[in-house]
Write a protein that holds these residues in place. Structure first.
Motif, PDB file in Angstrom:
ATOM      1  N   UNK A 124       1.686  12.590   6.774  1.00 59.46           N
ATOM      2  CA  UNK A 124       2.358  11.343   6.433  1.00 59.46           C
ATOM      3  C   UNK A 124       3.387  11.020   7.507  1.00 59.46           C
ATOM      4  N   UNK A 125       3.866   9.778   7.472  1.00 55.14           N
ATOM      5  CA  UNK A 125       4.876   9.323   8.422  1.00 55.14           C
ATOM      6  C   UNK A 125       6.166   9.043   7.677  1.00 55.14           C
ATOM      7  N   UNK A 126       7.251   9.544   8.195  1.00 54.39           N
ATOM      8  CA  UNK A 126       8.546   9.336   7.546  1.00 54.39           C
ATOM      9  C   UNK A 126       8.810   7.848   7.357  1.00 54.39           C
ATOM     10  N   UNK A 127       9.323   7.476   6.194  1.00 53.71           N
ATOM     11  CA  UNK A 127       9.590   6.078   5.882  1.00 53.71           C
ATOM     12  C   UNK A 127      10.584   5.477   6.864  1.00 53.71           C
ATOM     13  N   UNK A 128      11.448   6.308   7.399  1.00 57.56           N
ATOM     14  CA  UNK A 128      12.400   5.826   8.403  1.00 57.56           C
ATOM     15  C   UNK A 128      11.677   5.340   9.648  1.00 57.56           C
ATOM     16  N   UNK A 129      10.673   6.111  10.060  1.00 60.76           N
ATOM     17  CA  UNK A 129       9.880   5.724  11.224  1.00 60.76           C
ATOM     18  C   UNK A 129       9.092   4.455  10.947  1.00 60.76           C
ATOM     19  N   UNK A 188       2.658   5.985   4.742  1.00 60.56           N
ATOM     20  CA  UNK A 188       3.522   6.189   3.576  1.00 60.56           C
ATOM     21  C   UNK A 188       2.748   6.163   2.261  1.00 60.56           C
ATOM     22  N   UNK A 189       1.417   6.221   2.343  1.00 63.84           N
ATOM     23  CA  UNK A 189       0.602   6.186   1.128  1.00 63.84           C
ATOM     24  C   UNK A 189       0.666   7.530   0.408  1.00 63.84           C
ATOM     25  N   UNK A 213      10.343  12.136  -3.253  1.00 62.31           N
ATOM     26  CA  UNK A 213       9.139  11.717  -3.979  1.00 62.31           C
ATOM     27  C   UNK A 213       7.922  12.497  -3.488  1.00 62.31           C
ATOM     28  N   UNK A 214       7.873  12.760  -2.186  1.00 68.10           N
ATOM     29  CA  UNK A 214       6.728  13.498  -1.665  1.00 68.10           C
ATOM     30  C   UNK A 214       6.781  14.958  -2.064  1.00 68.10           C
ATOM     31  N   UNK A 215       7.976  15.543  -2.119  1.00 69.07           N
ATOM     32  CA  UNK A 215       8.089  16.926  -2.583  1.00 69.07           C
ATOM     33  C   UNK A 215       7.588  17.046  -4.020  1.00 69.07           C
ATOM     34  N   UNK A 216       7.942  16.060  -4.832  1.00 71.94           N
ATOM     35  CA  UNK A 216       7.465  16.054  -6.214  1.00 71.94           C
ATOM     36  C   UNK A 216       5.952  15.917  -6.260  1.00 71.94           C
ATOM     37  N   UNK A 217       5.412  15.112  -5.344  1.00 67.96           N
ATOM     38  CA  UNK A 217       3.964  14.920  -5.282  1.00 67.96           C
ATOM     39  C   UNK A 217       3.248  16.227  -4.932  1.00 67.96           C
ATOM     40  N   UNK A 218       3.788  16.984  -3.987  1.00 62.63           N
ATOM     41  CA  UNK A 218       3.195  18.257  -3.600  1.00 62.63           C
ATOM     42  C   UNK A 218       3.181  19.232  -4.770  1.00 62.63           C
ATOM     43  N   UNK A 219       4.268  19.267  -5.511  1.00 62.21           N
ATOM     44  CA  UNK A 219       4.323  20.123  -6.699  1.00 62.21           C
ATOM     45  C   UNK A 219       3.245  19.716  -7.698  1.00 62.21           C
ATOM     46  N   UNK A 220       3.049  18.413  -7.845  1.00 67.30           N
ATOM     47  CA  UNK A 220       2.021  17.923  -8.764  1.00 67.30           C
ATOM     48  C   UNK A 220       0.631  18.317  -8.284  1.00 67.30           C
ATOM     49  N   UNK A 249       0.841  -1.199   0.000  1.00 71.47           N
ATOM     50  CA  UNK A 249       0.000   0.000   0.000  1.00 71.47           C
ATOM     51  C   UNK A 249       0.877   1.251   0.000  1.00 71.47           C
ATOM     52  N   UNK A 250       1.483   1.571  -1.113  1.00 73.28           N
ATOM     53  CA  UNK A 250       2.376   2.722  -1.161  1.00 73.28           C
ATOM     54  C   UNK A 250       1.885   3.821  -2.077  1.00 73.28           C
TER      55      UNK A 250
END
Length: 454
Positions: free
Chosen positions: A285-290, A265-266, A311-318, A244-245
């Protein structure tokens, strides 16, 4: 009716009050105080239908006239916590056996978390009865974590259904959905795969509102119906961190979109939402490290954390690109961070270059955006990173003011709460200083009204 004895004491006071007589004035003419019983039966049934079912049934002890009125009620609310298990089954069976209405308006069945009885056979019978009586609104809620109820197959053919609210129920794979009249669907604590979603959407051609709370399991949500205008996704439920990503949303006719709660992380990707006029993106969201370490273990690859946030920064721009024609936009802390909510940002990611991100999307325009709402909510004390958080929020606010050329209202809200670590209202302090700086800036072309709420 042993199960009704617990209502006798409550009803006795009402019975005594309604049966009282008093002599009026000098003439000695008796005047009844029972104005309610003077109402026509149809109106009394309507009143009883607004009461909890157990109270409506208890009205039978008032008088002979009231004895059978509850037989005609058309709304039913059954809560198993009101009775011992055996009495609850008897009560529901008793009520439905005596029901004379041909069209049930509302049917609600609640099982609380204390349930230790498998009601599956009974629910099949009870829901089947409601379907036969052309039920319009159904609410089925279960808090029983040890047992998940399956929606009876008879429910799939309920063509009279207008609204459906399911909590902690599942769809039988054999269920053929034909809810041609359904307008609103709310699913809570539910797992659906892609095939379930296709079956659901294709079987509800008239649906206007879809709400999914604590959802999981599907990777694609494609809404082709021009009737469905409102979509809510609130919280990811027990996510499968390996599968579920990503969730792709295609809804060209959708007008209102809300994504909130913890998505872990979705990453919800907006493929086509070209008709959106109102978007509320307040999720976190929760950091993938956590997620991978559970306790922020140092053994987790740093590059994994970095790639995730990139990847999330790119998602926000989108998001900003796909929502460029919206008229109202509400955003949360994930936008303030511009995709870097990691609590260990400075250690694992280095300094995030927000200015560079802003430059890359400086060409964006929001020609229709009239209202912007930003919600401030932080989980950690700002005492040691106040300047950093303030700068991010200010840069985001200034950026939105620049690209929204017809903006009318700019609203920033924060929760008023005292920090346990430093005994100060961190968010309130952040809000007040931000308000002072924004109001002190040069006037923007849009010249919006600034609203700051605590």
């Amino acid at each position: 009716m042993d199960s009704l004895k617990d209502g006798d004491s409550r009803s006795s006071n009402l019975r005594d009050s309604m049966s009282k007589k008093q002599k009026g004035g000098v003439s000695g003419v008796e005047e009844t105080l029972d104005r309610v019983s003077e109402l026509p039966d149809a109106l009394l049934v309507q009143i009883l239908s607004l009461l909890p079912t157990k109270d409506a049934v208890a009205s039978c002890v008032l008088s002979k006239r009231w004895c059978y009125l509850w037989y005609s009620i058309y709304n039913f609310l059954f809560i198993n916590s009101d009775y011992r298990t055996e009495n609850f089954i008897y009560f529901v069976d008793h009520v439905l056996t005596h029901c004379t209405c041909s069209n049930i308006k509302k049917f609600q069945l609640n099982f609380d978390y204390m349930t230790r009885w498998n009601f599956e056979l009974e629910t099949i019978r009870w829901i089947g009865f409601a379907v036969e009586r052309k039920v319009e609104d159904v609410i089925l809620c279960s808090d029983d974590e040890e047992f998940t109820y399956k929606l009876p197959l008879s429910m799939g053919t309920c063509s009279s259904l207008i609204t459906l609210n399911l909590s902690h129920w599942v769809f039988d794979k054999r269920l053929a959905i034909a809810w041609n009249s359904l307008k609103s669907l709310k699913l809570d604590l539910i797992s659906l795969d892609d095939a379930d979603i296709v079956n659901l959407l294709s079987g509800c051609p008239a649906m206007e509102t879809l709400e999914l709370f604590f959802f999981r399991g599907f990777r694609r949500l494609e809404i082709t119906s021009s009737n469905l205008k409102r979509l809510t996704l609130a919280g990811h439920w027990r996510p499968d961190f390996e599968n579920d990503t990503s969730l792709e949303i295609t809804a060209p006719y959708l007008q209102h979109l809300e994504i909130s709660g913890n998505l872990y992380n979705l990453m919800c990707r907006l493929v086509n939402v070209s008709s959106l006029v109102n978007a509320k993106l307040t999720f976190n969201i929760t950091c993938i490290k956590s997620i991978q370490s559970g306790e922020y273990d140092n053994d987790v690859e740093e590059v994994t954390c970095g790639d995730y946030h990139q990847a999330f920064r790119t998602l926000v721009q989108d998001y900003l690109h796909k929502l460029s024609y919206a008229t109202e936009l509400s955003i949360g802390t994930c936008f303030r961070e511009f995709g870097s909510p990691c609590r260990f940002e400075s250690r694992y990611l280095g300094k995030v270059d927000n200015a560079n991100i802003v430059r890359r999307i400086s060409s964006f325009q929001f020609p229709n955006l009239k209202i912007v709402k930003i919600g401030i909510s932080v989980e950690v004390c700002l005492k040691y990173n106040f300047a950093c958080q303030f700068k991010k929020l200010f840069e985001l606010s200034k950026f939105l003011l620049k690209i929204a050329t017809v903006l009318e209202k700019f609203i920033i809200t924060s929760e008023r709460r005292r920090c346990r670590r430093c005994s100060m209202n961190c968010e309130s302090l952040l809000l007040s200083q931000l308000a002072e700086k924004l109001l002190g800036c040069a006037r923007y072309s849009a010249n919006p009204v600034f609203i700051f709420q605590k």
